[in-house]
Design a protein around this motif. Structure first.
Motif, PDB file in Angstrom:
ATOM      1  N   ALA A   1      11.667 -58.415 -24.150  1.00  0.00           N
ATOM      2  CA  ALA A   1      10.808 -58.975 -22.865  1.00  0.00           C
ATOM      3  C   ALA A   1       9.436 -59.374 -23.348  1.00  0.00           C
ATOM      4  CB  ALA A   1      10.782 -57.681 -22.295  1.00  0.00           C
TER       5      ALA A   1
ATOM      6  N   ARG B   1      13.415 -63.428 -19.364  1.00  0.00           N
ATOM      7  CA  ARG B   1      12.615 -62.465 -20.524  1.00  0.00           C
ATOM      8  C   ARG B   1      11.306 -62.118 -20.154  1.00  0.00           C
ATOM      9  NH1 ARG B   1      13.683 -65.100 -26.085  1.00  0.00           N
ATOM     10  NH2 ARG B   1      12.224 -63.122 -26.714  1.00  0.00           N
TER      11      ARG B   1
ATOM     12  N   ASP C   1      11.851 -53.623 -26.613  1.00  0.00           N
ATOM     13  CA  ASP C   1      13.242 -53.583 -25.838  1.00  0.00           C
ATOM     14  C   ASP C   1      13.519 -54.920 -24.916  1.00  0.00           C
ATOM     15  OD1 ASP C   1      13.590 -51.048 -26.781  1.00  0.00           O
ATOM     16  OD2 ASP C   1      12.203 -50.282 -25.350  1.00  0.00           O
TER      17      ASP C   1
ATOM     18  N   SER D   1      14.230 -54.842 -21.813  1.00  0.00           N
ATOM     19  CA  SER D   1      13.985 -54.835 -20.289  1.00  0.00           C
ATOM     20  C   SER D   1      12.692 -55.214 -19.896  1.00  0.00           C
ATOM     21  CB  SER D   1      14.432 -53.377 -19.846  1.00  0.00           C
ATOM     22  OG  SER D   1      13.777 -53.193 -18.466  1.00  0.00           O
TER      23      SER D   1
ATOM     24  N   ARG E   1      10.974 -55.188 -17.051  1.00  0.00           N
ATOM     25  CA  ARG E   1      10.496 -54.177 -16.278  1.00  0.00           C
ATOM     26  C   ARG E   1       9.887 -53.065 -16.789  1.00  0.00           C
ATOM     27  NH1 ARG E   1      12.349 -54.923 -10.961  1.00  0.00           N
ATOM     28  NH2 ARG E   1      10.514 -53.435 -10.340  1.00  0.00           N
ATOM     29  N   GLY E   2      10.270 -52.801 -18.242  1.00  0.00           N
ATOM     30  CA  GLY E   2       9.763 -51.718 -19.088  1.00  0.00           C
ATOM     31  C   GLY E   2       8.743 -52.155 -19.814  1.00  0.00           C
TER      32      GLY E   2
END
Length: 260
Positions: A174, A218, A252, A254, A256-257
């Motif tokens: 990401a 991404r 990672d 994600s 959103r993380g």
């Protein structure tokens, strides 16, 4: 003796040249307007348009075999000795700790590659690169990408983004692009405040990365305005350091993380 007035039609016929003359002057004015606009093309906009058109016209042609009404689409043949195994059963479960370690090593590899791409600028202190086991942050000064008070990338910005895209391609990490400004008010019709300017610059970088093949899902663009300074804004050097774009690349997948 009373003089005869010339017929009204003769008067109109003699003045018809004025209409043609006016049309000629209008076309001449339009011609010079077009010539002036062509002579002052923004290089950044021209690069975006050129690469977009190139991608459209160079895209591979696709054709589909039509299926006649009433016919059934062909089905893949399965031999008697072939077994259909669900992917969830076929793939052995991975060890979470091993996967985390592999992603951490991949992040370090990306950090090394970015360090090599920007070796000269890092040594001169123009670009900085921070990294740990969870993310890496590439800090770019605004002058490397944009003009003063503008969110339209200048021509040299495309080479910078292409270097970054080469490292980030064929991965799933990401990417969050963060825009920052100093505390000097801008207040233009396009950017009423530094919030809009910082967000527009982050979005421009995301758009360029997408043009270079980075998947949109991404990425994220965030504008912080003047409210996350690196240095004090009461000196020119401090304001220069605060005007920046940061690419935050997560270990990672994600988006959103992505946190710091």
């Amino acid at each position: 003796m009373r003089r005869r007035r010339p017929p009204q039609d003769d008067i109109h016929n003699k003045e018809r040249w004025l209409i043609s003359y006016a049309d000629f002057i209008t076309l001449l004015f339009a011609f010079f307007v077009v010539m002036y606009s062509v002579s002052s093309v923004n290089e950044g906009k021209y690069k975006v348009l050129s690469e977009t058109l190139t991608g459209v016209f160079n895209a591979p042609q696709r054709s589909f075999q039509p299926i006649e009404v009433g016919d059934q689409p062909p089905r893949p043949e399965v031999g008697p000795s072939q077994d259909i195994i669900p992917s969830a059963v076929a793939e052995a479960p991975r060890n979470p700790e091993q996967e985390t370690q592999e992603r951490t090593e991949a992040l370090r590899t990306m950090a090394d590659q970015l360090s090599m791409e920007f070796d000269d600028l890092i040594n001169r202190g123009v670009v900085t690169l921070e990294t740990n086991d969870q993310w890496l942050a590439l800090n770019l000064p605004d002058s490397l990408l944009f003009g003063s008070g503008d969110a339209e990338p200048h021509y040299d910005a495309f080479d910078v983004i292409e270097k970054i895209a080469r490292v980030l391609k064929n991965r799933d990490n990401a990417i969050k692009v963060e825009g920052f400004t100093d505390n000097q008010p801008i207040g233009t019709s396009r950017f009423p405040s530094n919030w809009e300017l910082s967000a527009a610059r982050a979005a421009a970088v995301v758009r360029m990365l997408g043009m270079d093949g980075i998947e949109p899902e991404r990425m994220a663009a965030v504008g912080y305005g003047q409210h996350q300074p690196l240095a004090r804004n009461d000196t020119e050097e401090g304001r220069r350091r605060n005007r920046r774009v940061v690419l935050l690349i997560s270990r990672d997948a994600s988006i959103r993380g992505v946190m710091r």
